[in-house]
Design a protein around this motif. Structure first.
Motif, short mmCIF file in Angstrom:
data_model
loop_
_atom_site.label_atom_id
_atom_site.label_comp_id
_atom_site.label_asym_id
_atom_site.label_seq_id
_atom_site.Cartn_x
_atom_site.Cartn_y
_atom_site.Cartn_z
N LEU A 12 44.51 115.47 40.04
CA LEU A 12 43.36 115.32 39.15
C LEU A 12 43.12 113.85 38.80
CD1 LEU A 12 41.18 116.66 37.38
CD2 LEU A 12 42.88 116.80 35.55
N SER A 13 44.17 113.09 38.56
CA SER A 13 44.01 111.66 38.25
C SER A 13 43.38 110.93 39.41
CB SER A 13 45.38 111.05 37.90
OG SER A 13 45.93 111.67 36.76
N ASN A 14 43.76 111.29 40.63
CA ASN A 14 43.16 110.66 41.81
C ASN A 14 41.67 110.98 41.91
OD1 ASN A 14 45.64 109.61 42.53
ND2 ASN A 14 46.15 111.30 43.90
N ILE A 15 41.30 112.22 41.56
CA ILE A 15 39.90 112.62 41.61
C ILE A 15 39.10 111.85 40.57
CG2 ILE A 15 38.29 114.53 41.24
CD1 ILE A 15 40.43 116.40 42.35
N LEU A 16 39.62 111.76 39.34
CA LEU A 16 38.88 111.10 38.26
C LEU A 16 38.68 109.62 38.51
CD1 LEU A 16 40.44 112.79 35.08
CD2 LEU A 16 38.40 113.45 36.37
N SER A 17 39.57 109.02 39.28
CA SER A 17 39.43 107.59 39.60
C SER A 17 38.67 107.35 40.90
CB SER A 17 40.81 106.94 39.69
OG SER A 17 41.61 107.56 40.68
N ASP A 18 38.30 108.42 41.59
CA ASP A 18 37.60 108.29 42.87
C ASP A 18 36.16 107.81 42.64
OD1 ASP A 18 35.96 109.23 45.29
OD2 ASP A 18 38.01 109.60 45.95
N LYS A 19 35.70 106.91 43.49
CA LYS A 19 34.34 106.37 43.35
C LYS A 19 33.28 107.44 43.56
CE LYS A 19 31.27 102.83 45.27
NZ LYS A 19 31.13 101.75 46.29
N LYS A 20 33.52 108.36 44.49
CA LYS A 20 32.54 109.41 44.76
C LYS A 20 32.43 110.37 43.59
CE LYS A 20 33.01 109.22 49.78
NZ LYS A 20 33.36 109.97 51.02
N PHE A 21 33.56 110.65 42.91
CA PHE A 21 33.49 111.50 41.72
C PHE A 21 32.69 110.83 40.61
CE2 PHE A 21 35.17 112.49 37.50
CZ PHE A 21 34.91 113.86 37.45
N LYS A 22 32.88 109.53 40.46
CA LYS A 22 32.13 108.81 39.43
C LYS A 22 30.64 108.82 39.73
CE LYS A 22 35.94 105.81 38.03
NZ LYS A 22 36.45 104.42 37.91
#
Length: 441
Positions: free
Chosen positions: A261-271
């Motif tokens: 989840l931490s990797n997803i929240l820091s992902d540019k595409k998620f942002k």
């Protein structure tokens, strides 16, 4: 003599199925936990309880001081729908009831149901009777109910019990003669009564709708509910989606789930997905809807969330028919839309079909493209865009034969146009390069 069946040790396949079944059970429990959180607006707003500048802290201080000092107060909670006004009220009342179990009596009214003064007084009398185990008479007149409410305010004040009146859709109570608001606020001017009136409205000018005699009795306290900042959204996402370490879940699963989840929240595409969501509606309730869909799409075999879950949730939440139309648009239509976008970027407030054609010719001459169409063909493509409502006239005089002379405007944003260009398989590379050059992403 019957032979006994041979007992073989469990095969590797059955063992893997059993392990997979255990993993599915853990994933289902995790999904159920996240869904319970996302279905509870009070849980989401509880993440901001510790901040002294939060609306929760301010409202709690206001009501608790009214209870401790036996004084009257009134306040308006103002903000767009879905910003958490009622959720914060319920969160404050839940905490204060636990702290003062016998010192609070809550009355809830909604302007959609009780905007009529007689109906509102009857409902207040009914709720007071239920709260204090009294017999309620449906045949009582409006004057009887009004007198009963005033008497209960006085008796509760003598008993050091605070009556909290919540008026949801407060602006609807300002219609008509406003007799209910006058009666409540006027009764609060006495030293005997002990009450707090909380008005909740999505209209920022709700206090200006009050009559002068009522406005003079109102405390003019207002709490504004605005969309959370990006830092608050990040903190809220972690609070809502991270699994607790001190839980019944296996520690390895919790560690892997939170790491992913931490990797997803820091992902540019998620942002980018998150920014697209917040650009449309930045309220907490809108964010909760997206997260609930994403959790529902969670892979139950691995028990982990993925970036694709959030992308699918966003696409399902916001159907984009304009982008769907752009996927089927012709090359010429895409050129026209890009030319219009370039004209608006140059702050050319008024332009028409002829201005668009000049911009189209300038692109053709500058980049030596092979896409060169006759003027009458361009006009037909222009009319087709008008029919699809991707573009429109800036005035009401557009329905005339000579439409090429009337000012037009884009009905889609630059972001939507760029998404349409990237999703259109026949889009020339030069158009996407123009957007890259102009930073339209």
């Amino acid at each position: 003599m019957r032979r006994k069946p041979l007992c073989f040790p469990p095969s590797a396949r059955s063992l893997s199925q059993r392990i997979r079944g255990d993993a599915m059970t853990v994933a289902e429990k995790a999904q159920a936990l996240l869904r319970r959180r996302l279905c509870s607006p009070t849980f989401a707003h509880a993440a901001f309880k510790s901040s002294p500048e939060s609306n929760y802290s301010k409202l709690r201080f206001l009501i608790s001081s009214s209870i401790a000092e036996a004084c009257n107060n009134s306040v308006l909670l103002l903000g767009p729908r879905g910003s958490g006004k009622i959720a914060v009220v319920e969160l404050v009342l839940e905490d204060l009831k636990a702290e003062h179990p016998d010192a609070i009596s809550v009355i809830r009214l909604n302007g959609l149901l009780h905007s009529d003064d007689n109906c509102a007084l009857k409902e207040i009398a009914r709720q007071l009777c239920v709260e204090h185990q009294l017999l309620f008479s449906k045949m009582a007149s409006s004057d009887d109910n009004s007198q009963f409410v005033m008497d209960m305010l006085r008796e509760c004040g003598l008993a050091h019990k605070t009556i909290i009146v919540i008026l949801d859709e407060f602006d609807l109570f300002t219609q008509g003669k406003q007799r209910l608001l006058y009666s409540l606020l006027d009764a609060m001017q006495t030293l005997i009564s002990q009450a707090v009136v909380i008005g909740v409205s999505c209209r920022l000018d709700a206090d200006q709708l009050l009559e002068k005699r009522i406005r003079s009795r109102f405390s003019h306290r207002k709490l504004l509910f605005v969309p959370p900042s990006k830092e608050d959204v990040q903190r809220l996402l972690e609070c809502l989606l991270h699994l607790p370490k001190d839980s019944s879940f296996p520690s390895k699963y919790v560690t892997e789930f939170n790491r992913r989840l931490s990797n997803i929240l820091s992902d540019k595409k998620f942002k980018e997905v998150l920014d697209s969501l917040l650009d449309v509606d930045g309220s907490v309730s809108n964010l909760l809807r997206l997260l609930f869909r994403a959790v529902s799409y969670m892979d139950m075999e691995s028990g982990l969330l993925s970036l694709e879950n959030f992308k699918s949730a966003y696409l399902c939440t916001y159907r984009q028919p304009k982008i769907d139309n752009l996927e089927d648009a012709s090359i010429l239509e895409l050129y026209i839309l890009v030319c219009m976008n370039r004209l608006e970027t140059k702050e050319q407030n008024s332009y028409n079909f002829n201005s668009i054609m000049k911009e189209y010719k300038a692109i053709h001459d500058a980049y030596k493209t092979s896409d060169n169409y006759a003027n009458n063909v361009c006009l037909r493509a222009f009319e087709h865009l008008l029919e699809q409502e991707l573009i429109g006239f800036t005035d009401s005089k557009g329905r005339t034969p000579s439409i090429e002379f009337h000012p037009v405007k884009l009905l889609i944003s630059s972001r939507e146009l760029y998404q349409g260009l990237t999703s259109n398989s026949s889009c020339p590379a030069i158009l996407q390069k123009l957007f890259d050059h102009e930073s339209y992403k």
